[in-house]
Write an enzyme that holds these catalytic residues in place. Sequence first.
Site, PDB file in Angstrom:
ATOM      1  N   TYR A  15      10.429  -0.854 -23.122  1.00 48.03           N
ATOM      2  CA  TYR A  15      11.591  -0.222 -23.738  1.00 48.03           C
ATOM      3  C   TYR A  15      12.232  -1.110 -24.813  1.00 48.03           C
ATOM      4  O   TYR A  15      13.010  -0.629 -25.620  1.00 48.03           O
ATOM      5  CB  TYR A  15      12.636   0.136 -22.686  1.00 48.03           C
ATOM      6  CG  TYR A  15      12.206   1.225 -21.724  1.00 48.03           C
ATOM      7  CD1 TYR A  15      11.074   1.992 -21.951  1.00 48.03           C
ATOM      8  CD2 TYR A  15      12.943   1.482 -20.574  1.00 48.03           C
ATOM      9  CE1 TYR A  15      10.689   2.975 -21.072  1.00 48.03           C
ATOM     10  CE2 TYR A  15      12.563   2.476 -19.690  1.00 48.03           C
ATOM     11  CZ  TYR A  15      11.438   3.216 -19.935  1.00 48.03           C
ATOM     12  OH  TYR A  15      11.052   4.204 -19.052  1.00 48.03           O
TER      13      TYR A  15
ATOM     14  N   LYS B 220       0.280  -2.926 -12.542  1.00 42.28           N
ATOM     15  CA  LYS B 220      -0.990  -2.271 -12.899  1.00 42.28           C
ATOM     16  C   LYS B 220      -1.940  -3.362 -13.370  1.00 42.28           C
ATOM     17  O   LYS B 220      -2.506  -3.324 -14.467  1.00 42.28           O
ATOM     18  CB  LYS B 220      -0.748  -1.216 -13.978  1.00 42.28           C
ATOM     19  CG  LYS B 220      -1.943  -0.287 -14.196  1.00 42.28           C
ATOM     20  CD  LYS B 220      -2.253   0.580 -12.979  1.00 42.28           C
ATOM     21  CE  LYS B 220      -3.374   1.568 -13.340  1.00 42.28           C
ATOM     22  NZ  LYS B 220      -3.888   2.267 -12.143  1.00 42.28           N
TER      23      LYS B 220
ATOM     24  N   ASP C 298       0.257   3.600  -9.547  1.00 39.71           N
ATOM     25  CA  ASP C 298      -0.173   4.953  -9.196  1.00 39.71           C
ATOM     26  C   ASP C 298      -0.231   5.132  -7.684  1.00 39.71           C
ATOM     27  O   ASP C 298       0.184   6.167  -7.144  1.00 39.71           O
ATOM     28  CB  ASP C 298      -1.512   5.298  -9.853  1.00 39.71           C
ATOM     29  CG  ASP C 298      -2.535   4.172  -9.801  1.00 39.71           C
ATOM     30  OD1 ASP C 298      -2.197   3.060  -9.340  1.00 39.71           O
ATOM     31  OD2 ASP C 298      -3.679   4.401 -10.232  1.00 39.71           O
TER      32      ASP C 298
ATOM     33  N   ASP D 285      11.681   2.817 -13.726  1.00 43.15           N
ATOM     34  CA  ASP D 285      12.342   4.040 -14.175  1.00 43.15           C
ATOM     35  C   ASP D 285      11.726   5.251 -13.488  1.00 43.15           C
ATOM     36  O   ASP D 285      12.426   6.139 -12.980  1.00 43.15           O
ATOM     37  CB  ASP D 285      12.199   4.143 -15.700  1.00 43.15           C
ATOM     38  CG  ASP D 285      13.096   5.203 -16.321  1.00 43.15           C
ATOM     39  OD1 ASP D 285      13.818   5.896 -15.584  1.00 43.15           O
ATOM     40  OD2 ASP D 285      13.078   5.329 -17.555  1.00 43.15           O
TER      41      ASP D 285
ATOM     42  N   ASP E 198      13.168   7.483  -9.683  1.00 41.64           N
ATOM     43  CA  ASP E 198      13.454   8.915  -9.645  1.00 41.64           C
ATOM     44  C   ASP E 198      12.620   9.618  -8.581  1.00 41.64           C
ATOM     45  O   ASP E 198      13.092  10.572  -7.943  1.00 41.64           O
ATOM     46  CB  ASP E 198      13.208   9.544 -11.014  1.00 41.64           C
ATOM     47  CG  ASP E 198      14.398   9.397 -11.945  1.00 41.64           C
ATOM     48  OD1 ASP E 198      15.380   8.738 -11.543  1.00 41.64           O
ATOM     49  OD2 ASP E 198      14.356   9.914 -13.066  1.00 41.64           O
TER      50      ASP E 198
END
Length: 361
Positions: free
Chosen positions: A141, A191, A223, A247, A251
Site C-alpha cells: 500500500y 506467501k 491462501d 486487510d 475482514d
Amino acid sequence: MASKKILVLPGDGIGAELMPHALQVMRAAVGDQADIEYEEHDFGGIAIDKYGTSMRNETLEKARSADAVLLGAVGGPKWDDLPVDQKPEKGLLGLRSGLECYANLRPAMTFAPLANASSLKHDLVSGLDILIVRELVGGIYFGEPRGVEVENNVRVGRNTLVYDETEISRIAKTAFQLAQKRNGKVCSVDKANVLEVTQLWRDVVIETHADYPDVELSHMYVDNAAMQLVRQPKQFDVIVTGNMFGDILSDVAAMLTGSLGMLPSASLNDRNQGIYEPVHGTAPDIAGLNIANPLAMILSMAMMLRFSLGLEQAADEVEAAVNKVLGQGLRTRDIHQDDPQNSTRLVSTDEMSAAVIDSLG
C-alpha cells in the site's frame, strides 16, 4: 486526577452518527478516574466538502499531540469518483503514516449471545477469540514505484511490495508480546513459497521469536490461512501478517462473528499512541435513521481506554456492559434474527447506547 487528551474525528455517515454515543459511554465509564479533554475535527468526506482535503495539516498536528485518536468511519459513494489520491481514505492512510501507527489490532471475538448470528455452525465460532496483528504502514500500500503509465502504447499498472527487516521485527515483537498476555500462540502468515519479500518476513519473524521462547510460533501461507479461518477458526490465537494480507484476513475473520457492526480496531505506534475505529463502513443508506449498531464504536473506545489511556478498569466495565446488554436480548437491526421464543428485542441506536450506560458498573 490524570489528564488525557483525545482527538475526535466523527467522519461520515454512521461514523458521525455513532460518535456521540461512544463519548457518552466513555464519560459514564471513566467518571472521576481521569480528566479527558477532547477536540473535534472534520475528517474524511466531510473535510473534502469543507476544505478540499480529507485531512488538514492542523488535524494531523492535533493528532500528534493527543494521547489517542477516536475515529468514526469515513467515505461513501458521494466521493467514489474522486481520484485515488483525493478520496476520503487517503486521509486515513496519511493519519496512520503521520502517527507511525504500524500495528493494527483487529480482534474477532464472538460474544456468547451472538454465536448463532455467524454464517458458520455454532460449534465452530462459540468462544472464538482471535487477534489479528496487521502491519499497517509498509508493504504494497505504500511501496514505490507505483501508478499507471503507458508503455509501448499499453497501460501498465504497478505497485511495489517492500518490507525491511526493522519493519518486520517490530510488528513481530508486538504480536509476541500480545500473545504472552493471551494464550501464547502466534501464527505468522506469508506467501514465502512465491514471494521473496515474505520469505524475508518469515526469516525475521523466526529470528525475533528467539526472544520470546514462551510463545509458540507457527507459519501458514495466506491462501491456507483464509481457508483455515473458515474451516477451523478456533485453532488461532494471534495472527501476525503484512498490510495487504492482514486487510483481507481481518475482514474474513470479522464475518465469523456475525456482524461487522460488532468489531472494533486499534492502530498503535511504539508510544502506545493509537487510532481507534470501528471496522464497519459509513453505511450511508441507514445514516440518520437511528438504527445503526453503536457497539463497534463503543468497543473501539474501550480499546482506547485500555491501550492508550491506561484505564483498564473502565475498559473492562464497558466490555462487560456490552456483553450484558447482548445477554439481555437487545439487538440492533444488523444482529437481530427472527426469534420464535421472543427472547430478543429489536432496539434503536439510542436505546442500545442507553442500555450500555445503564449496565456499567
